[in-house]
Enzyme design. Structure first.
Site, mmCIF file in Angstrom:
data_model
loop_
_atom_site.group_PDB
_atom_site.id
_atom_site.type_symbol
_atom_site.label_atom_id
_atom_site.label_comp_id
_atom_site.label_asym_id
_atom_site.label_seq_id
_atom_site.Cartn_x
_atom_site.Cartn_y
_atom_site.Cartn_z
ATOM 1 N N GLU B 84 0.712 -0.757 0.126
ATOM 2 C CA GLU B 84 0.184 -0.236 -0.155
ATOM 3 C C GLU B 84 0.654 1.444 -0.439
ATOM 4 O O GLU B 84 0.655 2.454 0.459
ATOM 5 C CB GLU B 84 -1.328 0.413 1.445
ATOM 6 C CG GLU B 84 -0.303 -0.211 2.877
ATOM 7 C CD GLU B 84 -0.668 0.986 3.414
ATOM 8 O OE1 GLU B 84 -2.197 0.579 3.660
ATOM 9 O OE2 GLU B 84 0.018 1.933 4.380
ATOM 10 N N CYS B 116 -3.391 -4.217 3.732
ATOM 11 C CA CYS B 116 -2.529 -5.895 4.385
ATOM 12 C C CYS B 116 -2.564 -7.331 4.076
ATOM 13 O O CYS B 116 -1.696 -7.797 4.531
ATOM 14 C CB CYS B 116 -2.271 -5.790 6.006
ATOM 15 S SG CYS B 116 -1.596 -4.206 7.163
ATOM 16 N N HIS B 239 -1.824 -12.503 10.454
ATOM 17 C CA HIS B 239 -1.404 -11.374 10.582
ATOM 18 C C HIS B 239 -1.477 -10.262 11.652
ATOM 19 O O HIS B 239 -2.064 -11.217 12.328
ATOM 20 C CB HIS B 239 -2.742 -10.362 10.101
ATOM 21 C CG HIS B 239 -2.585 -8.930 9.408
ATOM 22 N ND1 HIS B 239 -1.123 -8.462 9.225
ATOM 23 C CD2 HIS B 239 -2.979 -8.011 10.115
ATOM 24 C CE1 HIS B 239 -1.722 -7.449 9.021
ATOM 25 N NE2 HIS B 239 -2.156 -6.469 9.670
#
Lengths: 136, 350
Positions: B84, B116, B239
């Site tokens: 990103e 993400c 994550h």
């Protein structure tokens, strides 16, 4: 350095340390050139160097030339590649007091110039202290 | 629901990269909270002045190629970078990376985006590309120099890192691919509009309806399809936006803290966004043994989770030492204060 066509033309040597081997006398050449500086023949073959070498000499720049202000102060070194050629490049990922003649360094591809807010970003080789394996 | 190609594929190489600089959370708290209050992690990685998603991707990619054995970069038919924080709004990161590793010109270069999880979606696509027979090798990279508004809660964790995976035929792989599954819905938990420097986030949307629901659904459905249970896995990587979330989601799913510990880097390097769970996986592969099963689940705001199941092969043992390990980068540490961090992250104008 800030010429767009020149940066494009030199991208292989800048990004990957692509130099030459003289097919006549076997000397390793960097940067690439038309005529071998040793035997003066024109038969060279392209080769990417390993990027491993050691600091031959260095100097820390506090008053940089135009276009490099964003990184100052930075250290420039003559790096003796393990293949033989001597390359001038910025050192990175270290503090200037850490630099020693003979220290092992390795090539990384980093930003050379950021081009302000609108210009093209220039990438190229710099050298940093060789990564040490962490204690197990 | 399960995503699996007909041809057997796997990871032929993997590589990590984490920048050298660290900003302790105590420094952020000192500047904005008079040193008071709790902090989510110990410290986060900070990219140097000459680093960005291109340079970090190049190093992770070189490490992946070092571990791949005798792969000619000219056989890599795709170089895909998920991020990103691509340095250009228009001009691909991937062509620069492909050029720097010698994969040009016959390669499908492209940039991926999904907060993400841009790294894991590039991995899934690479599995499809190789699994269909369109390519012998495809390189997928997750990489970010995450931005956070000064004083925002994200400033404690938004960090920098990169992880690269070379996908290729299973017979050359250090880990073979067992199956994957994605779960995505429209959630307003985190966004950044065009021309804005810093992202915004939707407060309480970030937890239960976003991170937890998507990861839990993706992992549960994948394990159901594959007929696996949490004890079948030696390691699980989720994550990691902070320490609390991945441990909590692991427990909800029936995994133990021991299973997630080896891949949990957030306390030492922060949330590396698209590189977060992929870097957790490189840390696990660095110590994995033949036969180990590993579960990976990313999370990307907006929102979705990609879950993957892999099994480590005998080839892992000879490949691990062929490039710097994730831990070598994590321990290569130079602490900076908030002022240097402000300079390095382009928050000072002169």
């Amino acid at each position: 350095m800030n010429s767009v066509p020149r940066n494009w033309r030199l991208r292989q040597q800048r990004y990957r340390l692509v130099g030459e081997i003289c097919e006549s006398c076997g000397v390793r050449i960097f940067p690439p050139r038309d005529v071998c500086p040793e035997c003066e023949t024109m038969e060279q073959k392209e080769v990417a160097f390993s990027g491993r070498g050691e600091v031959y000499s260095y100097s820390t720049v506090y008053h940089p030339p135009r276009g490099f202000e964003e990184f100052a102060p930075y250290t420039v070194a003559l790096v003796r590649l393990e293949e033989g050629p001597l390359v001038t490049a910025q050192l990175t990922d270290l503090d200037s007091e850490q630099v020693k003649i003979g220290m092992s360094v390795e090539m990384v591809t980093r930003r050379m110039q950021s081009g302000g807010e609108e210009g093209p970003i220039v990438y190229g080789y710099k050298f940093r202290p060789a990564i040490q394996p962490a204690a197990a | 629901m399960v995503l699996k190609p007909r041809r057997e594929v796997g990871f032929v190489g993997y590589g990590a990269y984490v920048p050298r600089y660290r900003l302790p959370n105590a420094e952020v708290a000192r500047v904005w909270m008079q040193g008071q209050g709790s902090t989510p992690i110990k410290e986060k990685s900070v990219a140097g002045l000459d680093e960005d998603v291109v340079t970090m991707s190049v190093e992770a990619a070189r490490n992946a190629l070092s571990r791949a054995g005798p792969v000619d970069p000219n056989q890599i038919r795709a170089v895909w970078v998920g991020s990103e924080s691509h340095p250009y709004a228009v001009k691909p990161t991937s062509t620069i990376v492909a050029e720097a590793i010698g994969a040009t010109p016959y390669t499908q270069a492209a940039d991926w985006e999904f907060a993400c999880k841009a790294g894991t979606e590039a991995i899934q696509a690479a599995i499809g590309f190789v699994g269909s027979g369109m390519a012998r090798y495809a390189l997928a990279i997750g990489s970010d120099v995450a931005q956070a508004r000064p004083a925002d809660a994200l400033e404690y964790t938004a960090s920098a890192g990169s992880a690269a995976y070379l996908v290729g035929p299973a017979r050359e792989a250090l880990a073979t691919f067992e199956g994957s599954l994605s779960y995505a819905t429209d959630i307003p938990d985190f966004w950044r509009r065009a021309y804005q420097r810093y992202p915004s986030h939707g407060g309480r949307f970030t937890g239960q309806p976003a991170y937890f629901t998507h990861i839990v659904e993706a992992v549960r459905s994948l394990m159901e399809c594959l007929g696996t249970e949490p004890p079948d896995y030696r390691y699980a990587v989720f994550h990691q936006p902070n320490v609390k979330f991945p441990i909590s989601v692991a427990k909800q799913l029936g995994f133990t803290v021991e299973q997630v510990q080896s891949g949990l880097l957030v306390n030492e390097i922060g949330n590396t966004y698209a590189a977060s769970s992929p870097l957790g996986l490189t840390a696990v592969l660095d110590i994995a043994e033949p036969g180990d099963r590993v579960l990976l689940a990313s999370y990307g705001s907006g929102a979705g989770s990609d879950a993957l199941s892999i099994r480590v092969t005998d080839a892992i043992l000879e490949r691990q030492r062929l490039a710097p390990r994730t831990r070598d980068y994590v321990t290569r540490r130079r602490e900076v204060d908030y002022a240097i961090y402000a300079r390095y992250s382009n928050k000072l104008v002169r």
